[in-house]
Design a protein around this motif. Structure first.
Motif, PDB file in Angstrom:
ATOM      1  N   GLU A   1      -4.450 -12.686 -32.026  1.00 45.34           N
ATOM      2  CA  GLU A   1      -3.644 -13.841 -32.398  1.00 45.34           C
ATOM      3  C   GLU A   1      -2.371 -13.413 -33.132  1.00 45.34           C
ATOM      4  O   GLU A   1      -1.468 -14.224 -33.308  1.00 45.34           O
ATOM      5  N   VAL A   2      -2.329 -12.148 -33.559  1.00 52.18           N
ATOM      6  CA  VAL A   2      -1.120 -11.601 -34.181  1.00 52.18           C
ATOM      7  C   VAL A   2      -0.474 -10.574 -33.256  1.00 52.18           C
ATOM      8  O   VAL A   2       0.737 -10.586 -33.024  1.00 52.18           O
TER       9      VAL A   2
ATOM     10  N   MET B   1       0.223 -19.629 -31.080  1.00 49.89           N
ATOM     11  CA  MET B   1      -0.817 -18.780 -30.491  1.00 49.89           C
ATOM     12  C   MET B   1      -2.197 -19.246 -30.939  1.00 49.89           C
ATOM     13  O   MET B   1      -2.425 -19.466 -32.115  1.00 49.89           O
TER      14      MET B   1
ATOM     15  N   LEU C   1      -2.235 -13.898 -41.487  1.00 52.98           N
ATOM     16  CA  LEU C   1      -1.197 -12.904 -41.762  1.00 52.98           C
ATOM     17  C   LEU C   1      -1.091 -12.540 -43.243  1.00 52.98           C
ATOM     18  O   LEU C   1      -0.120 -11.917 -43.661  1.00 52.98           O
TER      19      LEU C   1
ATOM     20  N   PRO D   1      -6.039 -10.288 -43.204  1.00 54.54           N
ATOM     21  CA  PRO D   1      -5.905 -10.235 -41.744  1.00 54.54           C
ATOM     22  C   PRO D   1      -6.730  -9.126 -41.113  1.00 54.54           C
ATOM     23  O   PRO D   1      -7.153  -8.192 -41.791  1.00 54.54           O
ATOM     24  N   GLY D   2      -6.919  -9.242 -39.813  1.00 52.32           N
ATOM     25  CA  GLY D   2      -7.694  -8.258 -39.088  1.00 52.32           C
ATOM     26  C   GLY D   2      -6.935  -6.958 -38.879  1.00 52.32           C
ATOM     27  O   GLY D   2      -5.712  -6.926 -38.874  1.00 52.32           O
TER      28      GLY D   2
ATOM     29  N   PRO E   1      -6.817  -8.151 -33.803  1.00 53.76           N
ATOM     30  CA  PRO E   1      -6.293  -9.494 -34.063  1.00 53.76           C
ATOM     31  C   PRO E   1      -5.279  -9.893 -32.993  1.00 53.76           C
ATOM     32  O   PRO E   1      -4.071  -9.830 -33.211  1.00 53.76           O
TER      33      PRO E   1
ATOM     34  N   GLY F   1      -5.213 -24.296 -36.803  1.00 55.86           N
ATOM     35  CA  GLY F   1      -4.230 -23.228 -36.983  1.00 55.86           C
ATOM     36  C   GLY F   1      -4.698 -21.895 -36.439  1.00 55.86           C
ATOM     37  O   GLY F   1      -5.792 -21.769 -35.895  1.00 55.86           O
ATOM     38  N   PRO F   2      -3.851 -20.890 -36.572  1.00 52.60           N
ATOM     39  CA  PRO F   2      -4.089 -19.608 -35.905  1.00 52.60           C
ATOM     40  C   PRO F   2      -5.055 -18.671 -36.621  1.00 52.60           C
ATOM     41  O   PRO F   2      -5.366 -17.614 -36.080  1.00 52.60           O
ATOM     42  N   ALA F   3      -5.532 -19.022 -37.818  1.00 55.38           N
ATOM     43  CA  ALA F   3      -6.427 -18.092 -38.521  1.00 55.38           C
ATOM     44  C   ALA F   3      -7.726 -17.937 -37.741  1.00 55.38           C
ATOM     45  O   ALA F   3      -8.335 -18.923 -37.337  1.00 55.38           O
ATOM     46  N   PRO F   4      -8.175 -16.698 -37.516  1.00 55.78           N
ATOM     47  CA  PRO F   4      -9.328 -16.471 -36.647  1.00 55.78           C
ATOM     48  C   PRO F   4     -10.675 -16.527 -37.373  1.00 55.78           C
ATOM     49  O   PRO F   4     -11.698 -16.689 -36.727  1.00 55.78           O
TER      50      PRO F   4
ATOM     51  N   SER G   1       1.226  -7.395 -42.224  1.00 48.35           N
ATOM     52  CA  SER G   1       0.045  -7.799 -41.460  1.00 48.35           C
ATOM     53  C   SER G   1       0.266  -7.641 -39.959  1.00 48.35           C
ATOM     54  O   SER G   1      -0.672  -7.328 -39.217  1.00 48.35           O
ATOM     55  N   ILE G   2       1.512  -7.855 -39.516  1.00 46.95           N
ATOM     56  CA  ILE G   2       1.814  -7.685 -38.089  1.00 46.95           C
ATOM     57  C   ILE G   2       1.655  -6.210 -37.700  1.00 46.95           C
ATOM     58  O   ILE G   2       1.010  -5.880 -36.708  1.00 46.95           O
TER      59      ILE G   2
ATOM     60  N   SER H   1      -1.854  -5.103 -37.417  1.00 42.23           N
ATOM     61  CA  SER H   1      -2.640  -5.633 -36.302  1.00 42.23           C
ATOM     62  C   SER H   1      -2.648  -4.713 -35.084  1.00 42.23           C
ATOM     63  O   SER H   1      -3.415  -4.924 -34.155  1.00 42.23           O
TER      64      SER H   1
ATOM     65  N   GLU I   1      -9.068 -13.824 -31.971  1.00 43.62           N
ATOM     66  CA  GLU I   1      -9.323 -12.483 -32.479  1.00 43.62           C
ATOM     67  C   GLU I   1     -10.449 -11.858 -31.666  1.00 43.62           C
ATOM     68  O   GLU I   1     -11.454 -12.509 -31.396  1.00 43.62           O
TER      69      GLU I   1
ATOM     70  N   LEU J   1       3.987 -16.974 -33.256  1.00 41.34           N
ATOM     71  CA  LEU J   1       2.788 -16.805 -34.081  1.00 41.34           C
ATOM     72  C   LEU J   1       2.103 -18.141 -34.333  1.00 41.34           C
ATOM     73  O   LEU J   1       0.881 -18.229 -34.399  1.00 41.34           O
TER      74      LEU J   1
ATOM     75  N   SER K   1      -6.206 -18.895 -31.938  1.00 38.80           N
ATOM     76  CA  SER K   1      -6.806 -17.887 -32.832  1.00 38.80           C
ATOM     77  C   SER K   1      -7.792 -17.009 -32.080  1.00 38.80           C
ATOM     78  O   SER K   1      -8.997 -17.060 -32.302  1.00 38.80           O
TER      79      SER K   1
END
Lengths: 320, 519
Positions: free
Chosen positions: B341-342, B326, A242, A307-308, B339, A276-279, B188-189, B192, B330, B323, B328
């Motif tokens: 995951e977001v 969840m 994020l 972030p993506g 993304p 963790g949640p980082a992809p 960032s949310i 996404s 992607e 968040l 990851s």
């Protein structure tokens, strides 16, 4: 007409709470005692309000200011509520609900007006209506542009780039360059492209975390043999989850940790997420020492940092 | 006829039996025709139940928010321009800070009463959202959202969403380190969202993060746009409440076709005005004694810095928890990145929750086939399925809220973060299911118990000199035996003489003494 609500009302005095009222008890048997208590509460509230004025006038600290105001307001409110609850008519009183719905005739008349009149309008002037709908529809779409589009630029490829280029000098937040001895093995610092260390864009997007791992030149992945001279390895500090700064470093495990949602990245193997949640791994910045012994970037990041987003391509090379 | 000078007595007589007030009513009625509607308004009946004041807390928190917010707006500077701080807070002097941050520190330390008002504003924002949620739960569990009140439920849910947004945006304005990080997460949310995300953030932020327009834009949204919309919706909410009249619990003399309670004037007016003062007073006490958001400790926002173990305001906690737990996931392919995951926990999930809220009245109408008008409230136990669904929803949100502190829990209890994370992934699915079934069971049990919900007779426990215990049932008190009074219409006229007599004479001379009904 004003008698519409009247027939249901009888002409009896509005009663106070009665002795038999189950909700009241004492107040009905001893109203004067309750009245005295309420008067006392209101009086204390009034004194506190004056105290609030004094506190403001004398510029006493916020605790006294808020304490007098809060307690004063609360007691005034409490007294008033108690007055309403114990010394005012409680009933129970009853009020008839008048149906919200209209009569069938009124409903029919409205529906008829809508249907019949619009039938006339549409039948006779279909073309006019169509043109008006088209015109106002176009306006509605066009109006989005000044409302939304003018707010900012189209993103284009702006999210794919940073200020890092081939040969960019790494500097800390005070603009000092990084030489071989700046970090001890196990040390960590945040670096920026030279000249961007005080810009909000540099701090937000270009921010890069520089770690010196013990044990000389480091190869984090195949093809990255020259990227981390003398153990100096640099990754984008923008978390791929994020976008928080990956600000913590667990020295024993050699993990970069994002404090927002606890993503962890191993600095030795190319910042691949361990937890963790980082992809995705944090993008790595290839480094070299110039002839003066200062660290510079071999190239920019080979992919978008952070972030993506939908347009983000994992195959594109953006290393200029 | 001999002319006489007007005496005080004759003047009073000329004004009529109601004196100056009557005169004012006459004059106003001549021009505005207020008398008829005004009388109906004064007689408006408010049913009495403690749970009906939850919405009032929300209403009066909004009043406190407006009052304190106007004060803050006088001193706040919505600008991210970097300046060198020269204010009264010594540890910050000489540091580069944004104008928004400097002005917020100045409100806290430079403006007399500023810190109190700032803390009151923050506290009342938390209370505002909290009271809306609890009020909404009351409406849900008692079935007050049923026909004809579905529209008011929709308006209320909309106000909840706006209140959460308004809170998040207001929290972002001081441009301190914590709120700046929150803003980055918000960016960032939004980023996404497939197809439109990067355009949306580029337009909103006027370019890439952080830019220099977002504080000014959020300020306009925070002090004008959202408050205006909430104000309009609040007006509609209350207008509908007045025209459709209150719901009430079942009881003596209460039917679908009437409202039983105390009148607007004077009883309810006194109680509710007093309650407004109490809400404001409580907020002021919190503002005085409970520190909230000490931004001078965090420092001005620097996007490359971060603090540890900070949580957002409570009403964002459920999203933060979602968040965190969840996986990851992607999606990357066909030259694009989604993304998930977001996008799933922070966009789709809240959208789903709020849409369930919006749709619930229609869903329930469909499932039960009940299209009748309802003015009498349900006891939650009498609608076990609805109550179970509500309990499951609350359990889900509460579990996610707790999941927003995985790191703090792992640290505090010295357990592995991985264990805490997986525990919450399991709990988020299991707890709502258990809560739903347990609630359903409890509702059925309660339906079967005799005399439930009625007041129990007190029991006195005696201990004799020998140490022997015995119990004696206490004497009946008012309210025991479930006497309820038979309601009567609000009387047209108050007999002042008899009223005075009532007060003097211990209330025994009530002309309507025969109102008691024993069931």
């Amino acid at each position: 007409m004003s008698d519409e609500h009247e027939p249901s009302r009888t002409k009896v005095p509005m009663p106070l709470a009665t002795l038999s009222d189950p909700h009241l008890g004492d107040s009905a048997t001893h109203p004067s005692r309750v009245e005295a208590i309420i008067a006392l509460i209101l009086l204390v509230g009034t004194v506190l309000m004056a105290g609030f004025g004094a506190a403001y006038w004398q510029n006493w600290n916020p605790v006294i200011l808020g304490g007098t105001m809060g307690a004063g307001l609360f007691l005034l409110g409490f007294g008033l509520t108690a007055w309403g609850k114990y010394l005012m008519p409680q009933g129970p009183f009853v009020e008839e609900r008048h149906p919200v719905a209209s009569s069938p005739e009124a409903r029919g008349a409205m529906a008829a007006a809508l249907v019949e009149r619009s039938a006339v309008v549409v039948k006779r002037r279909k073309m006019l209506g169509g043109i008006f709908a088209l015109g106002s529809g176009i306006f509605g779409i066009v109006a989005i542009f000044p409302l939304l589009r003018s707010l900012g630029p189209v993103p284009g490829t702006s999210l794919e780039h940073t200020d890092w280029r081939k040969g960019t000098l790494l500097v800390d937040s005070n603009g000092r360059s990084v030489s071989r001895g700046t970090l001890v093995p196990g040390g960590i610092m945040t670096v920026f492209p030279e000249g961007k260390e005080n810009t909000s864009y540099g701090q937000a997007i270009d921010q890069t975390v520089l770690v010196r791992v013990p044990g000389g030149n480091l190869t984090t992945a195949p093809g990255r043999e020259t990227w981390a001279p003398a153990g100096y390895v640099a990754y984008s500090k923008v978390c791929t989850h994020l976008g928080c700064p990956v600000g913590l470093y667990e020295q024993q495990l050699e993990l970069l940790v994002c404090p927002c949602h606890q993503s962890m990245f191993n600095v030795r193997n190319g910042a691949v997420p361990q937890f963790g949640p980082a992809p995705r791994p944090l993008p790595q910045l290839p480094l070299y020492f110039d002839t003066d012994g200062n660290l510079r970037a071999q190239a920019g990041y080979d992919q978008a940092v952070g972030p993506g987003f939908f347009e983000r391509s994992t195959t594109k090379e953006n290393g200029t | 006829m001999s002319e006489t000078l007007p005496t005080a007595r004759s003047k009073r007589q000329a004004l009529g039996p109601y004196g100056r007030v009557g005169k004012v009513v006459d004059e106003l009625d001549d021009r505005l025709g207020i008398a008829k509607g005004g009388r109906v308004f004064l007689d408006k009946i408010f049913p009495d139940h403690w749970s009906f004041m939850l919405g009032e807390i929300a209403l009066y928190s909004f009043v406190v928010l407006i009052a304190t917010g106007v004060f803050l707006a006088l001193y706040f500077v919505p600008s991210t321009n970097q300046i060198i701080y020269h204010g009264s807070y010594k540890p910050l002097r000489g540091q580069p800070v944004s104008e928004a941050y400097a002005s917020t520190v100045n409100i806290s330390f430079g403006v007399r009463g500023g810190l109190l008002i700032r803390q009151m504003h923050h506290w009342s924002a938390d209370i505002f959202v909290g009271s809306i949620v609890v009020h909404m739960a009351r409406i849900f569990f008692t079935g007050a959202f049923r026909k004809p009140r579905e529209l008011n439920w929709t308006i209320g849910t909309t106000m909840l969403i706006l209140a959460v947004l308004e809170g998040f945006i207001g929290y972002s304005l001081p441009d301190d380190l914590i709120s700046g990080t929150g803003l980055r997460i918000g960016y960032s949310i939004a980023e996404s969202i497939p197809f439109v995300g990067s355009y949306l953030v580029s337009f909103l932020w006027g370019g890439t993060f952080p830019g220099n327009v977002i504080i000014g834009r959020f300020y306009l949204i925070h002090v004008f746009i959202i408050p205006l919309v909430i104000f309009g919706l609040l007006g509609a909410h209350l207008t509908l409440l007045v025209t459709q009249k209150h719901t009430q619990f079942k009881g003596e003399g209460r039917t679908e076709k009437n409202v039983v309670g105390s009148p607007m004037f004077p009883t309810f007016m006194a109680k509710t005005t007093g309650f407004m003062f109490m809400v404001a007073g409580m907020t002021a006490l919190l503002g005085a004694f409970a520190q909230i958001n000490p931004i001078w400790q965090f420092g001005s926002y620097d996007p490359s810095k971060i603090s540890y173990a900070v949580q957002p305001d409570w009403y964002m906690g459920w999203l933060d928890g979602a968040l965190r737990i969840m996986p990851s996931w992607e999606f990357a392919g066909w030259g694009h990145t989604v993304p998930l995951e977001v996008f799933l926990p922070a966009v789709i999930f809240p959208g789903l929750i709020f849409n369930i809220c919006f749709a619930w009245p229609a869903l329930e109408r469909r499932w039960t086939g009940d299209n009748e008008l309802h003015n009498l409230l349900d006891r939650p136990r009498d609608r076990p399925k609805r109550t179970a669904a509500g309990a499951a929803m609350l359990a889900l949100l509460f579990t996610l809220f707790a999941a927003s502190s995985t790191d703090v829990l792992a640290n505090y209890f010295h357990i592995s973060l991985n264990v805490v994370l997986w525990a919450f992934r399991v709990l988020t699915i299991v707890v709502p299911i258990i809560a739903g079934f347990v609630t359903y069971g409890i509702c059925l049990e309660m339906q079967g118990v005799q005399g439930i919900g009625k007041r129990k007779r007190a029991v006195i426990v005696h201990r004799s000199a020998q140490g022997e215990y015995s119990t004696v049932t206490a004497a009946p008190r008012p309210g025991d035996g479930h006497e309820e009074l038979e309601p009567e219409p609000v009387p047209v006229r108050i007999d002042i003489a008899s009223l005075a007599g009532t007060e003097e004479g211990n209330g025994q001379s009530s002309p309507t003494g025969a109102r008691q009904v024993t069931r």
